[in-house]
Design a protein around this motif. Structure first.
Motif, PDB file in Angstrom:
ATOM      1  N   VAL A  28      -0.253  -6.711   4.971  1.00  8.21           N
ATOM      2  CA  VAL A  28      -0.343  -5.370   4.400  1.00  8.21           C
ATOM      3  C   VAL A  28       0.977  -4.668   4.678  1.00  8.21           C
ATOM      4  O   VAL A  28       1.457  -4.662   5.817  1.00  8.21           O
ATOM      5  CB  VAL A  28      -1.507  -4.557   5.002  1.00  8.21           C
ATOM      6  N   TRP A  54       0.832  -1.203   0.000  1.00  6.84           N
ATOM      7  CA  TRP A  54       0.000   0.000   0.000  1.00  6.84           C
ATOM      8  C   TRP A  54       0.871   1.260   0.000  1.00  6.84           C
ATOM      9  O   TRP A  54       1.644   1.497   0.924  1.00  6.84           O
ATOM     10  CB  TRP A  54      -0.922   0.008   1.207  1.00  6.84           C
ATOM     11  N   SER A  68      -1.160  -1.612  -4.547  1.00  7.96           N
ATOM     12  CA  SER A  68      -2.268  -0.669  -4.496  1.00  7.96           C
ATOM     13  C   SER A  68      -1.810   0.624  -3.832  1.00  7.96           C
ATOM     14  O   SER A  68      -0.675   0.761  -3.381  1.00  7.96           O
ATOM     15  CB  SER A  68      -3.454  -1.297  -3.733  1.00  7.96           C
ATOM     16  N   GLY A  69      -2.721   1.581  -3.770  1.00  4.42           N
ATOM     17  CA  GLY A  69      -2.436   2.857  -3.135  1.00  4.42           C
ATOM     18  C   GLY A  69      -3.422   3.894  -3.621  1.00  4.42           C
ATOM     19  O   GLY A  69      -4.124   3.697  -4.622  1.00  4.42           O
TER      20      GLY A  69
END
Length: 273
Positions: A92, A68, A136-137
């Motif tokens: 994560v 992330w 992702s981000g």
């Protein structure tokens, strides 16, 4: 392209069953450098910013990992582990990267790639599966996720094939050249540019699965939805078979909370958990 209307049902989506979630235990290790000691050298800014946090299950194996990248226009903010992603049977990894104006393009993309490479080379030591890494981000973080996943040159420097990424899920990410990169060149944010620092420049049929999520087109920053819509179309034209675009009705650029369950659903779809 169909506009997707999201109902409250999405907030009930869970990545693993409730009984499974209750039995999984988690730990977190913070501020792990992702560059080698040789690269860090005497550079205090690299030492400060080029670190990551790993939140991971401790009593299961071969779980997926979400990398992330935080938002902030490539100029601000810090790494985070979104609460919605915790206790969902996945690892994560929250990543810090260097920021403008202390560095300029493509240094922050180099950092993002170095962090992803670190995950590929180390996640199995934590019990994860290197074939189940999702990048992702949000906003600037979505831009970094797309650049690392689509321009293969950044990960090639670390002997990693970007096609080994299991999936890309940028939230409201630039698909044209980022406005901060344009600012570095004296170009106004309203003037679009597509060059080698734009994800759109790197459309290709063999890229990892790509799910783009944006806020409502009438509420998003500038033309952010339209950028992603063009990216969607050009990936399809290029022959990519797994590009999708979701628009969150009623949500502006700060659309992270309603999008996170969709990220988990995509991890479940790709990784088959």
């Amino acid at each position: 392209m169909k506009k997707h209307i999201l109902l409250p049902l999405f907030f009930l989506i869970s990545f693993v069953s409730f009984s499974q979630v209750k039995t999984i235990k988690y730990s977190q290790k913070n501020n792990i450098p992702y560059y080698s000691e040789e690269v860090r050298g005497g550079d205090d800014y690299i030492k400060e910013r080029c670190v990551l946090d790993v939140y991971y299950p401790t009593n299961i194996q071969d779980y997926p990992t979400i990398v992330w990248f935080h938002g902030g226009g490539l100029t601000s903010y810090h790494k985070e582990i979104p609460e919605t992603l915790k206790e969902q049977g996945v690892a994560v990894i929250g990543v810090n990267y260097r920021l403008y104006p202390k560095v300029k393009a493509p240094k922050y993309i180099d950092d993002a790639a170095a962090a992803v490479a670190w995950v590929f080379k180390n996640i199995e030591d934590f019990g994860g599966d290197a074939s189940k890494i999702i990048i992702s981000g949000h906003s600037a973080g979505g831009y970094l996720a797309s650049m690392v996943g689509l321009d293969k040159s950044y990960l090639q420097k670390h002997d990693i094939d970007a096609n080994d990424i299991a999936g890309l899920v940028p939230f409201s990410g630039h698909c044209i050249t980022h406005f901060t990169v344009r600012k570095e060149r004296g170009i106004e944010g309203e003037q679009p540019i597509i060059d080698h620092l734009a994800p759109l420049y790197h459309v290709r049929p063999d890229a990892p699965p790509l799910l783009m999520i944006t806020g409502d087109r009438e509420l998003e920053l500038l033309g952010r939805y339209e950028e992603n819509a063009y990216m969607y179309r050009m990936m399809k034209v290029a022959g990519h078979k797994e590009t999708r675009l979701l628009e969150l009705d009623g949500y502006d650029h700060g659309m992270v909370y309603p999008a996170l369950p969709l990220l988990l659903k995509e991890v479940e779809r790709i990784c088959g958990q």
